[in-house]
Design a protein around this motif. Structure first.
Motif, PDB file in Angstrom:
ATOM      1  N   ARG A 153     -27.184  14.390 -13.312  1.00  0.00           N
ATOM      2  CA  ARG A 153     -27.117  14.530 -14.769  1.00  0.00           C
ATOM      3  C   ARG A 153     -25.661  14.485 -15.241  1.00  0.00           C
ATOM      4  N   ASN A 213     -24.168  11.695 -17.825  1.00  0.00           N
ATOM      5  CA  ASN A 213     -23.390  12.044 -19.025  1.00  0.00           C
ATOM      6  C   ASN A 213     -22.008  11.412 -18.985  1.00  0.00           C
ATOM      7  N   ALA A 268     -17.663  15.332 -19.335  1.00  0.00           N
ATOM      8  CA  ALA A 268     -19.128  15.338 -19.233  1.00  0.00           C
ATOM      9  C   ALA A 268     -19.651  16.756 -19.024  1.00  0.00           C
ATOM     10  N   GLY A 271     -22.142  18.546 -21.533  1.00  0.00           N
ATOM     11  CA  GLY A 271     -23.393  19.151 -21.083  1.00  0.00           C
ATOM     12  C   GLY A 271     -23.527  20.596 -21.520  1.00  0.00           C
ATOM     13  N   ASN A 276     -24.210  20.713 -25.280  1.00  0.00           N
ATOM     14  CA  ASN A 276     -25.602  20.360 -25.539  1.00  0.00           C
ATOM     15  C   ASN A 276     -26.558  21.463 -25.107  1.00  0.00           C
ATOM     16  N   SER A 320     -27.644   7.112 -21.467  1.00  0.00           N
ATOM     17  CA  SER A 320     -28.321   8.221 -20.781  1.00  0.00           C
ATOM     18  C   SER A 320     -29.806   7.935 -20.607  1.00  0.00           C
TER      19      SER A 320
END
Length: 132
Positions: free
Chosen positions: A7, A11, A41, A45, A48, A112
């Motif tokens: 992940r 990102n 990133a 993350g 978010n 993504s």
């Protein structure tokens, strides 16, 4: 743990694509090396993971009334905020307005989405084992 690294890589690829495509068109990177995008990133993350649920609940009526277009505004805000926070750590980017932030968030979302499809088995934990 592998899912986290996949992940993070997804990102990073999305952010790098957005910054590369919009460099000089409203987005100015504040980093020198490719590995600094990994730090960005990670910041993206975390922003978010922490703020998206809160903003989604608060703006739920707007998202429903606009048939989901309000979610694009949340993505734009989080993209801008990740760049702003990253700049404080020396790995971010500056955005010169709403349109570059909106386009950057769209690019990150599209990259993504496609990379999540490519790494779908790894993200679900279903590793393909060779049958001999």
């Amino acid at each position: 743990m592998t899912k986290l690294f996949i992940r993070l890589g997804i990102n990073a690829a999305g952010l790098y694509a957005a910054i590369y495509l919009l460099n000089g068109r409203g987005i100015t990177p504040q980093f020198d090396h490719w590995w600094e995008v990994l730090w960005l990133a990670l910041i993206f993350g975390l922003v978010n993971a922490i703020l998206r649920p809160i903003l989604t609940v608060i703006s739920c009526p707007i998202i429903v009334i606009t048939l989901g277009l309000g979610a694009l505004l949340i993505n734009t805000l989080l993209f801008y905020l990740a760049g702003l926070i990253g700049t404080q750590f020396g790995v971010g980017f500056t955005v010169d307005g709403f349109v570059p932030a909106f386009l950057g968030s769209l690019i990150v979302s599209v990259v993504s989405f496609f990379l999540s499809i490519v790494f779908q088995d790894e993200l679900k934990g279903n590793s393909r084992k060779a049958r001999w």
